[in-house]
Design an enzyme around this catalytic site. Sequence first.
Site, PDB file in Angstrom:
ATOM      1  N   HIS A 494       0.835  -1.206   0.000  1.00 49.40           N
ATOM      2  CA  HIS A 494       0.000   0.000   0.000  1.00 49.40           C
ATOM      3  C   HIS A 494       0.868   1.254   0.000  1.00 49.40           C
ATOM      4  CE1 HIS A 494      -3.686   2.319   1.259  1.00 49.40           C
ATOM      5  NE2 HIS A 494      -2.738   3.138   1.694  1.00 49.40           N
ATOM      6  N   GLU A 495       1.810   1.320   0.923  1.00 48.56           N
ATOM      7  CA  GLU A 495       2.641   2.526   1.014  1.00 48.56           C
ATOM      8  C   GLU A 495       3.526   2.672  -0.217  1.00 48.56           C
ATOM      9  OE1 GLU A 495       1.786   4.652   3.039  1.00 48.56           O
ATOM     10  OE2 GLU A 495       0.556   3.353   4.299  1.00 48.56           O
ATOM     11  N   HIS A 498       1.634   4.552  -2.866  1.00 44.70           N
ATOM     12  CA  HIS A 498       1.759   6.006  -2.701  1.00 44.70           C
ATOM     13  C   HIS A 498       3.127   6.473  -3.195  1.00 44.70           C
ATOM     14  CE1 HIS A 498      -1.941   6.801  -0.634  1.00 44.70           C
ATOM     15  NE2 HIS A 498      -1.664   6.045   0.408  1.00 44.70           N
ATOM     16  N   HIS A 501       3.381   6.696  -6.925  1.00 39.59           N
ATOM     17  CA  HIS A 501       2.635   7.858  -7.420  1.00 39.59           C
ATOM     18  C   HIS A 501       3.494   9.120  -7.314  1.00 39.59           C
ATOM     19  CE1 HIS A 501      -1.769   9.563  -7.592  1.00 39.59           C
ATOM     20  NE2 HIS A 501      -1.109   9.741  -8.705  1.00 39.59           N
TER      21      HIS A 501
END
Length: 702
Positions: A494-495, A498, A501
């Site tokens: 998940h991290e 980010h 991105h």
Amino acid sequence: MTNPLLSPADLPAYTEFRPEHVSPALDELLRDAEAALERAVAADGPTDYDRLSALLDVPLERLSRAWGLVGHLNAVANTPELREAYNANLGRVTEFHTRLGADERLYARYKAIANGPGAASLSPARRQALAHALRDFVLSGAELQGEAKARFAAIQERLAELGQAFSEHVLDATDGFSLLVPTARLAGVPADVQQQTAEAAGEAGAGQHKLTLHMPVYLPVMQYADDRALRETLYRAYVTRASEFGPAERDNGPVMDELLRLRAEEAALLGQPDYASLSLVPKMAESPAQVRQFLQDLARRARPHAERDLAELRGFAAEQLGLADLQPWDLSYVSEKLKEARYAFSEQAVKQYFTEPKVMEGLFHIIETLFEVHIQPEPAPVWHEGVRFYRIERRNPAAGDSAPQLVGRFYLDPYARTGKRPGAWMDGERSRWARPDAAASAAASAPAVAPAGAGAGAAGAVQTPVAHLVCNFGAPMADKPATLSHDDVITLFHEFGHGLHHLLTQVDELSVAGISGVEWDAVELPSQFMENFCWEWEVISRLTAHADTGEPLPRALFDKMLAAKNFQSGLQTLRQIEFSLFDMRIHTEADAPGRVQAIMDEVRAEVAVLPPPPFNRFQHSFSHIFAGGYSAGYYSYKWAEVLSADAYAAFEEAGVFNPEVGRRFRREVLEAGGARPAMASFKAFRGREPSIDALLRHQGMA
């Protein structure tokens, strides 16, 4: 002595940083920013985009990076001295940015540029950045006058102080709890956790274990400890952190009330009916009513599944474990026992296969394969010995490049420790930017790698982005690598979503590069998208090597995990909806200050199938909405999950490692950043608007 906060070096000198550097650095940085602002709004100041950016954005970015570094260290390496330095300067940094955002002279300058003859020739990214700037001036009070403007500024400063206080209270309450117990009370708790807690007990004596509220200890005790009274003790300590049940100076109750009053007043000053409406102005969702309808519809779909989940838990607890009165501190324990009975595997058995080095190797392989990049370690100063640093490179043969080019770099801080904020997050140390100052450090720059239709911006070196990726996993033992639960692996992916991105963007305009400028309720799209890979055998088979034998995870065990994937998905979905509705209600209802607990109780009565005990004070440590930027925005997780599930469905349709789909996702979502609306990026990737069908299917609720 050189102040590392003022150094032009490529990367921060973390090993040289001292709290006493903070105030002198900000003296200089704020002075330079003030001077640049006055030159920018002078009668002979710049009237075009390039010159204004060169004059103003350079010192502002320098200030932002330095203050961001201080804030980062305050979160991951907190000391009394650093906290004092941070708090001593928080007010003046907040005051400057509040005044900058509300400066009607600068607002007029931006409006003149937007309406000027050169506006039509600006790149799409610059037009988007300019539109965001004008919107943000309004949201920052630039159109307010007199007493209203002064009051708005005072509110911003106080909100910053309250958010920091909320965060400190949670950190101090978490760090402040410990419990010594003998080995006998840890029956059922995994051996590696017992070894860790025995080492933490130190001089307390043989056979003693130090328990804390940090996740690597708290979660396995709640999940595996046979001692029900011990589970209740830890549960009570955890859910009453920073509340009236602890020291008065750490009670977040008054902090929440004041935050809500000030947010409502801020919204009223800006002409909005409530803070939730104000919060949604730059988001995808159009109104609080739309958000509530979305959440209530999802709750309606999830409730039958949640009721079935709870009935199964209660039946199993009574029949197999002799627990006729299932309590909240039993849920994790009974759930684990039920999962073991139903699917014939335990989370602890799975955890032994996810050794951290192997997980990182597999994660990097996925990123490299899908997004056509290369990740390798790089030496750099770090703030703790457990932190590592990496660079991401990419070749671009289409542009005639054969040598690898730097795309971005990141720090990875994986382990929990005292003085480090709980949770997991990504933040940017610096963003991609075609710097308008010709003197940009060559070390901090690299040639542009195929801008994503955004234009190269001003003529200058392209500054490559740097990110912090922070988790709170259990640290390695002296004789074994760190092992991650499957949930830990999902958090890591998940991290990294980010991070990708932020790091893979090819937008050169600072305010819309990477995650900057992305609607808050779409910013979770890449992170939640990456979580899906944790359920693919083709991926998992590359992530595992048993801590003792080195053997990969057996396919039969993975099949059991997959069968259990949606175990209690109904309960988990309702829990997230509960938090989201609570967040929306306290930011729309005028009487919320003073009724925070009552509103939480009302939401639970509406949504929860197993309400927690009356002493539960979850909201007192709900940092996401009171200290973390998700105020009136927690619904974003579920909102973006619709986008991410539908995006991942494209990979399911074409093959998980399909290079063309990976290339399209990188180009249309990751590289595009905030240079266009999130819906436009999604449609460019998927060819249509999102559908909720994939989310319901992924969660077994179709």
